[in-house]
Design a protein around this motif. Structure first.
Motif, PDB file in Angstrom:
ATOM      1  N   GLN A  13       0.829  -1.199   0.000  1.00 21.98           N
ATOM      2  CA  GLN A  13       0.000   0.000   0.000  1.00 21.98           C
ATOM      3  C   GLN A  13       0.866   1.254   0.000  1.00 21.98           C
ATOM      4  N   PRO A  14       0.340   2.342  -0.506  1.00 16.19           N
ATOM      5  CA  PRO A  14       1.088   3.607  -0.446  1.00 16.19           C
ATOM      6  C   PRO A  14       1.513   3.919   0.984  1.00 16.19           C
ATOM      7  N   GLY A  15       2.750   4.358   1.119  1.00 16.86           N
ATOM      8  CA  GLY A  15       3.308   4.631   2.434  1.00 16.86           C
ATOM      9  C   GLY A  15       4.010   3.445   3.058  1.00 16.86           C
ATOM     10  N   GLY A  16       3.874   2.286   2.448  1.00 13.53           N
ATOM     11  CA  GLY A  16       4.490   1.082   2.981  1.00 13.53           C
ATOM     12  C   GLY A  16       5.948   0.937   2.586  1.00 13.53           C
ATOM     13  N   SER A  17       6.522  -0.185   2.989  1.00 18.72           N
ATOM     14  CA  SER A  17       7.943  -0.456   2.745  1.00 18.72           C
ATOM     15  C   SER A  17       8.134  -1.838   2.154  1.00 18.72           C
ATOM     16  N   LEU A  18       9.196  -1.964   1.395  1.00 18.83           N
ATOM     17  CA  LEU A  18       9.649  -3.254   0.879  1.00 18.83           C
ATOM     18  C   LEU A  18      11.160  -3.271   0.906  1.00 18.83           C
ATOM     19  N   ARG A  19      11.707  -4.470   1.004  1.00 18.44           N
ATOM     20  CA  ARG A  19      13.152  -4.641   0.919  1.00 18.44           C
ATOM     21  C   ARG A  19      13.447  -5.649  -0.164  1.00 18.44           C
ATOM     22  N   LEU A  20      14.147  -5.194  -1.185  1.00 15.05           N
ATOM     23  CA  LEU A  20      14.547  -6.062  -2.280  1.00 15.05           C
ATOM     24  C   LEU A  20      15.935  -6.629  -2.007  1.00 15.05           C
ATOM     25  N   SER A  21      16.127  -7.863  -2.452  1.00 20.53           N
ATOM     26  CA  SER A  21      17.433  -8.511  -2.325  1.00 20.53           C
ATOM     27  C   SER A  21      17.902  -8.975  -3.689  1.00 20.53           C
ATOM     28  N   CYS A  22      19.203  -8.951  -3.874  1.00 20.31           N
ATOM     29  CA  CYS A  22      19.815  -9.437  -5.107  1.00 20.31           C
ATOM     30  C   CYS A  22      20.985 -10.327  -4.720  1.00 20.31           C
ATOM     31  N   ALA A  23      20.932 -11.574  -5.152  1.00 19.59           N
ATOM     32  CA  ALA A  23      21.993 -12.528  -4.863  1.00 19.59           C
ATOM     33  C   ALA A  23      22.781 -12.809  -6.128  1.00 19.59           C
ATOM     34  N   ALA A  24      24.079 -12.586  -6.067  1.00 23.55           N
ATOM     35  CA  ALA A  24      24.962 -12.853  -7.200  1.00 23.55           C
ATOM     36  C   ALA A  24      25.723 -14.140  -6.963  1.00 23.55           C
ATOM     37  N   ASN A  86      11.183   2.824   1.415  1.00 22.36           N
ATOM     38  CA  ASN A  86      10.225   3.314   2.401  1.00 22.36           C
ATOM     39  C   ASN A  86       9.320   4.374   1.774  1.00 22.36           C
ATOM     40  N   SER A  87       8.222   4.632   2.445  1.00 19.53           N
ATOM     41  CA  SER A  87       7.263   5.654   1.995  1.00 19.53           C
ATOM     42  C   SER A  87       6.941   5.489   0.519  1.00 19.53           C
ATOM     43  N   LEU A  88       6.615   4.280   0.144  1.00 18.12           N
ATOM     44  CA  LEU A  88       6.393   3.985  -1.265  1.00 18.12           C
ATOM     45  C   LEU A  88       5.172   4.704  -1.806  1.00 18.12           C
ATOM     46  N   LYS A  89       5.288   5.086  -3.068  1.00 18.54           N
ATOM     47  CA  LYS A  89       4.237   5.815  -3.761  1.00 18.54           C
ATOM     48  C   LYS A  89       3.784   5.014  -4.975  1.00 18.54           C
ATOM     49  N   PRO A  90       2.561   5.268  -5.456  1.00 16.66           N
ATOM     50  CA  PRO A  90       2.108   4.550  -6.652  1.00 16.66           C
ATOM     51  C   PRO A  90       3.071   4.710  -7.839  1.00 16.66           C
ATOM     52  N   GLU A  91       3.725   5.852  -7.943  1.00 14.73           N
ATOM     53  CA  GLU A  91       4.653   6.062  -9.047  1.00 14.73           C
ATOM     54  C   GLU A  91       5.935   5.258  -8.914  1.00 14.73           C
ATOM     55  N   GLY A 115      19.698  -9.040 -13.616  1.00 12.48           N
ATOM     56  CA  GLY A 115      18.755 -10.027 -13.136  1.00 12.48           C
ATOM     57  C   GLY A 115      17.482 -10.009 -13.967  1.00 12.48           C
ATOM     58  N   GLN A 116      16.569 -10.904 -13.640  1.00 13.49           N
ATOM     59  CA  GLN A 116      15.323 -11.028 -14.388  1.00 13.49           C
ATOM     60  C   GLN A 116      14.295  -9.991 -13.956  1.00 13.49           C
ATOM     61  N   GLY A 117      14.486  -9.397 -12.817  1.00 21.14           N
ATOM     62  CA  GLY A 117      13.567  -8.374 -12.343  1.00 21.14           C
ATOM     63  C   GLY A 117      12.548  -8.911 -11.350  1.00 21.14           C
ATOM     64  N   THR A 118      12.091  -8.013 -10.507  1.00 23.05           N
ATOM     65  CA  THR A 118      11.045  -8.348  -9.548  1.00 23.05           C
ATOM     66  C   THR A 118      10.022  -7.214  -9.557  1.00 23.05           C
ATOM     67  N   GLN A 119       8.755  -7.590  -9.596  1.00 22.05           N
ATOM     68  CA  GLN A 119       7.680  -6.601  -9.716  1.00 22.05           C
ATOM     69  C   GLN A 119       7.390  -5.969  -8.369  1.00 22.05           C
ATOM     70  N   VAL A 120       7.326  -4.654  -8.366  1.00 21.96           N
ATOM     71  CA  VAL A 120       6.883  -3.894  -7.201  1.00 21.96           C
ATOM     72  C   VAL A 120       5.641  -3.116  -7.609  1.00 21.96           C
ATOM     73  N   THR A 121       4.551  -3.337  -6.901  1.00 17.55           N
ATOM     74  CA  THR A 121       3.301  -2.648  -7.180  1.00 17.55           C
ATOM     75  C   THR A 121       2.850  -1.916  -5.925  1.00 17.55           C
ATOM     76  N   VAL A 122       2.674  -0.618  -6.058  1.00 16.07           N
ATOM     77  CA  VAL A 122       2.231   0.205  -4.928  1.00 16.07           C
ATOM     78  C   VAL A 122       0.813   0.663  -5.230  1.00 16.07           C
ATOM     79  N   SER A 123      -0.119   0.129  -4.486  1.00 19.81           N
ATOM     80  CA  SER A 123      -1.527   0.412  -4.769  1.00 19.81           C
ATOM     81  C   SER A 123      -2.368   0.138  -3.541  1.00 19.81           C
ATOM     82  N   SER A 124      -3.427   0.909  -3.400  1.00 14.06           N
ATOM     83  CA  SER A 124      -4.359   0.667  -2.312  1.00 14.06           C
ATOM     84  C   SER A 124      -5.492  -0.244  -2.765  1.00 14.06           C
TER      85      SER A 124
END
Length: 124
Positions: A13-24, A86-91, A115-124
């Motif tokens: 959701q907007p305002g939320g947080s995510l942590r992405l990881s990349c393993a080489a 942090n403080s993720l926005k729809p954009e 990498g192949q990519g990971t989808q991040v979606t910020v939406s209410s």
């Protein structure tokens, strides 16, 4: 060859947080740079953040609009990179890609890997 695996994306959701990881993994002699890029639908891929490890520590750079909300870090021993968002926005919705510049030997040239990519979606 170097393989990259991203993880940690998802729906938030907007305002939320995510942590992405990349393993080489693979034939890695030295990693010069680890970075995150993103690509939103209909837009060009853009730099999010990058990190370079040197003798005096890590140097980081960020896209100007993201500094303060996003933090990049790396674990050299594990060949891992992280992106705390942090403080993720729809954009901020996009596919996030890990990029690594690495060489496979002491005399080898540095090559960019994605990498192949990971989808991040910020939406209410």
């Amino acid at each position: 060859q170097v393989q990259l695996v991203e993880s940690g994306g998802g729906l938030v959701q907007p305002g939320g947080s995510l942590r992405l990881s990349c393993a080489a993994s693979g034939s890695i002699f030295k990693i010069y740079m680890m970075g995150w890029y993103r690509q939103a639908p209909g837009k060009q891929r853009e730099l999010v953040a990058g990190i370079v490890s040197g003798g005096s520590g890590n140097s980081t750079l960020y896209a100007g609009s993201l500094k303060g909300r996003f933090t990049i870090s790396r674990d050299n021993a594990q060949n891992m990179a992280y992106l705390q968002m942090n403080s993720l926005k729809p954009e901020d919705t996009a596919v996030y890609y890990c990029k690594v510049r690495a060489s496979g030997s002491a005399a080898g040239l540095a090559v960019d890997y994605w990498g192949q990519g990971t989808q991040v979606t910020v939406s209410s």
